[in-house]
Design a protein around this motif. Structure first.
Motif, short mmCIF file in Angstrom:
data_model
loop_
_atom_site.label_atom_id
_atom_site.label_comp_id
_atom_site.label_asym_id
_atom_site.label_seq_id
_atom_site.Cartn_x
_atom_site.Cartn_y
_atom_site.Cartn_z
N UNK A 182 5.59 -50.06 1.76
CA UNK A 182 5.82 -49.54 3.12
C UNK A 182 4.71 -48.56 3.49
N UNK A 183 4.15 -48.75 4.65
CA UNK A 183 3.13 -47.76 5.05
C UNK A 183 3.81 -46.62 5.80
N UNK A 184 3.26 -45.48 5.60
CA UNK A 184 3.80 -44.28 6.21
C UNK A 184 3.68 -44.35 7.73
N UNK A 185 4.76 -44.04 8.41
CA UNK A 185 4.69 -43.99 9.87
C UNK A 185 4.77 -42.54 10.31
N UNK A 186 3.75 -42.12 10.99
CA UNK A 186 3.77 -40.76 11.52
C UNK A 186 4.67 -40.69 12.74
N UNK A 187 5.18 -39.53 13.03
CA UNK A 187 6.10 -39.36 14.15
C UNK A 187 5.73 -38.13 14.97
N UNK A 188 4.65 -38.23 15.73
CA UNK A 188 4.27 -37.06 16.52
C UNK A 188 5.24 -36.87 17.70
N UNK A 189 6.20 -36.01 17.51
CA UNK A 189 7.17 -35.73 18.59
C UNK A 189 6.86 -34.35 19.17
N UNK A 190 7.08 -33.31 18.38
CA UNK A 190 6.76 -31.97 18.89
C UNK A 190 5.26 -31.83 19.16
N UNK A 191 4.47 -32.54 18.36
CA UNK A 191 3.01 -32.39 18.48
C UNK A 191 2.39 -33.45 19.39
N UNK A 192 3.23 -34.19 20.13
CA UNK A 192 2.73 -35.35 20.87
C UNK A 192 1.65 -35.02 21.89
N UNK A 193 1.68 -33.81 22.42
CA UNK A 193 0.71 -33.48 23.47
C UNK A 193 -0.19 -32.31 23.10
N UNK A 194 -0.24 -31.99 21.81
CA UNK A 194 -1.01 -30.80 21.42
C UNK A 194 -2.51 -30.95 21.68
N UNK A 195 -2.95 -32.18 21.90
CA UNK A 195 -4.39 -32.36 22.16
C UNK A 195 -4.71 -32.20 23.65
N UNK A 196 -3.70 -31.92 24.46
CA UNK A 196 -3.97 -31.70 25.88
C UNK A 196 -4.24 -30.23 26.14
N UNK A 197 -5.23 -29.99 26.99
CA UNK A 197 -5.73 -28.63 27.19
C UNK A 197 -4.63 -27.65 27.63
N UNK A 198 -3.65 -28.13 28.39
CA UNK A 198 -2.64 -27.22 28.94
C UNK A 198 -1.25 -27.50 28.36
N UNK A 199 -1.20 -27.97 27.12
CA UNK A 199 0.09 -28.35 26.53
C UNK A 199 1.09 -27.19 26.48
N UNK A 200 0.58 -25.96 26.48
CA UNK A 200 1.46 -24.79 26.33
C UNK A 200 1.98 -24.27 27.66
N UNK A 201 1.53 -24.87 28.75
CA UNK A 201 1.97 -24.38 30.06
C UNK A 201 3.19 -25.16 30.54
N UNK A 202 3.88 -24.61 31.51
CA UNK A 202 5.05 -25.29 32.07
C UNK A 202 4.64 -26.64 32.65
N UNK A 203 3.53 -26.63 33.36
CA UNK A 203 3.07 -27.87 33.98
C UNK A 203 2.75 -28.93 32.93
N UNK A 204 2.03 -28.51 31.91
CA UNK A 204 1.68 -29.45 30.84
C UNK A 204 2.92 -30.02 30.17
N UNK A 205 3.90 -29.18 29.93
CA UNK A 205 5.12 -29.65 29.27
C UNK A 205 5.91 -30.58 30.18
N UNK A 206 5.95 -30.28 31.46
CA UNK A 206 6.74 -31.13 32.39
C UNK A 206 6.14 -32.52 32.53
N UNK A 207 4.83 -32.62 32.36
CA UNK A 207 4.20 -33.94 32.39
C UNK A 207 4.68 -34.80 31.22
#
Lengths: 238, 438
Positions: free
Chosen positions: B1-26
């Motif tokens: 079985x190959x490992x399946x990653x599960x980026x849930x909390x980290x799904x948008x960490x590569x977006x410049x504004x991930x920590x803002x309300x607007x970034x999160x609402x997107x």
């Protein structure tokens, strides 16, 4: 040798002058209003008095006690429990080097030894203004080895006023403290330009940075998204 | 079985504004809160989280929904929802990047959890030594108030919630939940006797839930996607996903968010393996308080049950990896010094025991004494383990007992040589350039 160094109680503090008290009251009352029970405001109030003087003085302890209807002994008991409250004047910058196991092994021990020699201070000591580093512009810093700061994937890690400096080396560390002492701007690895220790302490009392853009400082580091990048490359999502 | 990653909390960490309300609402931000507050009763929320099988991500592994269900209802007392953001366990480095990059998902989880336990006052107790996290949290809370996700009558549901960011002041022990509560009450952070448990008498002697950052931040995704979706990750008894934080002598250290039950071998494959030219010696599965593993344990599935069966604890999935250049005595001594420094002083076995452990260890590391020193260490450990007031004492002995179990001969070699047989300069990240050996 002062009474503090001998471990003797200092003479009863007189307390802050009226104008300082009035200025601090505005912030202190806002802190107290955050809690259903006012004693909960003690930790942030200790950060607040540390932002006033750069350490927790007898006057600061008296101020907190008066605000919260506690005795100075009760406040001292709390202030001495927590390692971030300092009993001696901290320099313009607090510089931490993580020497917990992982950072130590990856180079933190060498960095700390290098900085002690470079600055001519021991652990938890403040540099003499202008000593050691000729270009120091009247700035000073306090060097301390610190425990794990939750940035192990960036080891070895340092902090300046509790802002993270990732993936350090002895050379980078020397440059960092030289820049600080020379009054040059220093930018955290995942944060904004560092402010003074006293300004930092006001943030830790729960007030937003007076510099509006500071919250936007820093970009995401490769280490934080290393797994996300692999998942994206393989087309995996949750 | 190959490992399946599960980026849930980290799904948008590569977006410049991930920590803002607007970034999160997107990124579907604050949609779970609407579902919870307008379509579900508090008990239905508790039921959903309970049935998802989410277990505490702060190291304890206690089922989050069950913890919520312990809060007495109709008791006439205020209830409190407290987030443990005092991330300080050596090796643990997941909550800090989460709060830097995605504070709003934590806030959304807080609103949902508070609604479920009928709390109108919540706190985030964040350690003090991370200024930028304080900045990001304070700004996110301000934004959430302005958008109507905190405060009075949230989303017209009639539910009120205030959220206070409380910054600590440097004390590892405050990660222990009852010490955290004492600290939040403005006292020295010392653990409390239990019972009564916080669910009955917590903050201000009122019913209180204390949950880790990652646990709380996982809740919105469970409500968005359903408990069955959550159970597609991990194993039956350890469902869901979590951060696996690789640090140390690995090629690409960092955060790998994956289903529980992955192995270190699979994670190392993704991380480019142990640093070039070296091999694995020992590692912690969940921080320094969890007994060490060695290369024998590369294929242990990293979930609660399998790690326990193999003799350690899943903890916080803080995988500190050390290669063969590292002296295990040096490593364990440093951790021991840490526990001695952080012992709160309340109980004798821990306060005195950790102090004497350091004295004995320093002699050993310097190659002084004989084999009886080793037995003395183990004897002190025996007098701490299970006898201390809280888990700090148990944690303190973990690296000692496990390192002696796997590397007894290395301890003896210190005694034979009258000092440490290792060259500490070879362990550093810049060692290759210095030695030119690779």
């Amino acid at each position: 040798m002062s009474t503090a160094e001998l471990g003797l109680p200092a003479v009863p503090a007189k307390g802050y002058p009226q104008d300082v008290k009035e200025r601090l009251d505005q912030d202190a009352d806002a802190v107290i209003a955050r809690y259903p029970v006012k004693r909960s405001a003690l930790l942030p109030l200790l950060h607040l008095v540390q932002s006033e003087e750069g350490f927790v003085s007898g006057d600061g302890i008296k101020y907190c006690a008066d605000k919260l209807d506690l005795t100075t002994a009760e406040v001292s008991g709390v202030a001495t429990f927590y390692s971030m409250y300092k009993r001696r004047q901290v320099g313009d910058y607090h510089v931490g080097v993580c020497t917990n196991t992982l950072c130590a092994v990856l180079g933190g021990d060498e960095i700390f030894a290098t900085l002690k020699e470079h600055l001519g201070v021991e652990n938890d000591q403040r540099t003499e203004v202008s000593a050691g580093v000729p270009e120091a512009q009247g700035k000073s810093l306090t060097l301390e080895h610190i425990e794990c700061n939750a940035a192990c994937d960036f080891a070895p890690v340092m902090t300046v006023n509790w802002e993270l400096f990732d993936n350090m080396t002895p050379e980078k560390a020397k440059q960092l403290v030289d820049d600080l002492l020379a009054g040059r701007e220093v930018v955290a690895s995942r944060g904004p330009a560092v402010c003074s220790f006293r300004e930092t302490e006001r943030i830790l009392a729960g007030f937003e940075d007076r510099r509006e853009d500071a919250v936007h400082g820093g970009t995401i580091a490769p280490e934080s998204i290393v797994g996300l990048r692999v998942a994206q490359a393989r087309g995996e999502s949750a | 079985m190959t490992l399946k990653l599960a980026p849930v909390l980290s799904r948008a960490w590569d977006e410049q504004d991930s920590y803002t309300l607007e970034g999160y609402r997107r990124r579907e931000g604050y949609t779970a809160i609407r579902k919870a507050l307008t379509e579900m009763t508090p008990d239905e929320v508790i039921g959903e989280v309970k049935e998802s099988g989410l277990r505490g991500r702060g190291g304890g592994g206690f089922p989050t929904g069950v913890k919520w269900s312990f809060i007495p209802q109709g008791d006439g007392k205020p209830h409190y929802f407290v987030v443990n953001a005092d991330e300080s366990e050596p090796g643990t480095c997941k909550d800090i990047p989460t709060m830097l990059a995605n504070p709003h998902e934590l806030i959304e989880g807080i609103v949902i959890g508070s609604y479920a336990i009928r709390s109108h006052q919540a706190f985030i107790y964040v350690r003090g030594e991370v200024t930028h996290v304080a900045r990001r949290l304070l700004a996110a809370v301000r934004e959430a108030y302005a958008a109507g996700f905190l405060g009075k009558d949230i989303l017209g549901s009639g539910f009120d919630l205030d959220l206070t960011v409380h910054v600590g002041a440097g004390a590892y022990i405050c990660g222990e939940e009852t010490a955290l509560l004492d600290s939040l009450e403005g006292r020295r952070g010392q653990p409390r006797n239990r019972p009564p448990f916080p669910a009955v008498e917590g903050l201000y002697a009122s019913p209180t839930v204390v949950n880790n950052v990652e646990s709380v931040a996982s809740v919105p995704s469970i409500l968005r996607n359903g408990k069955d979706w959550f159970r597609t990750f991990g194993s039956e008894k350890s469902p869901g996903f979590g951060f696996f934080s690789l640090s140390g002598h690995v090629t690409r250290p960092g955060q790998y968010e994956a289903g529980l039950g992955v192995t270190l071998r699979e994670l190392l494959d993704l991380a480019g393996g142990i640093r070039h030219g070296h091999r694995l010696k020992f590692w912690t599965p969940g921080g320094s308080s969890t007994p060490l593993f060695t290369d024998e344990h590369l294929d242990v599935p990293l979930d609660f049950e399998n790690v326990a069966s193999a003799g350690s604890i899943l903890g916080t999935r803080a995988l500190q990896v050390f290669d063969e250049t590292t002296c295990v005595v040096r490593a364990a001594l440093r951790w021991t010094e840490f526990y001695a420094h952080e012992s709160c002083g309340k109980c004798t076995p821990c306060r005195e025991g950790t102090y004497w452990l350091v004295q004995a260890y320093r002699r050993l590391e310097a190659g002084q004494g004989d084999e009886a020193e080793l037995e003395k260490l183990l004897d002190i450990c025996d007098n701490i383990n299970g006898r201390a007031f809280c888990a700090l004492g148990d944690g303190a002995v973990s690296p000692i007992v496990s390192s002696i179990k796997y590397f007894r001969d290395e301890y003896l070699e210190h005694l034979r040589q009258g000092g440490c047989p290792f060259d500490p300069s070879r362990t550093t990240v810049w060692a290759p350039a210095l030695t030119g050996a690779y």
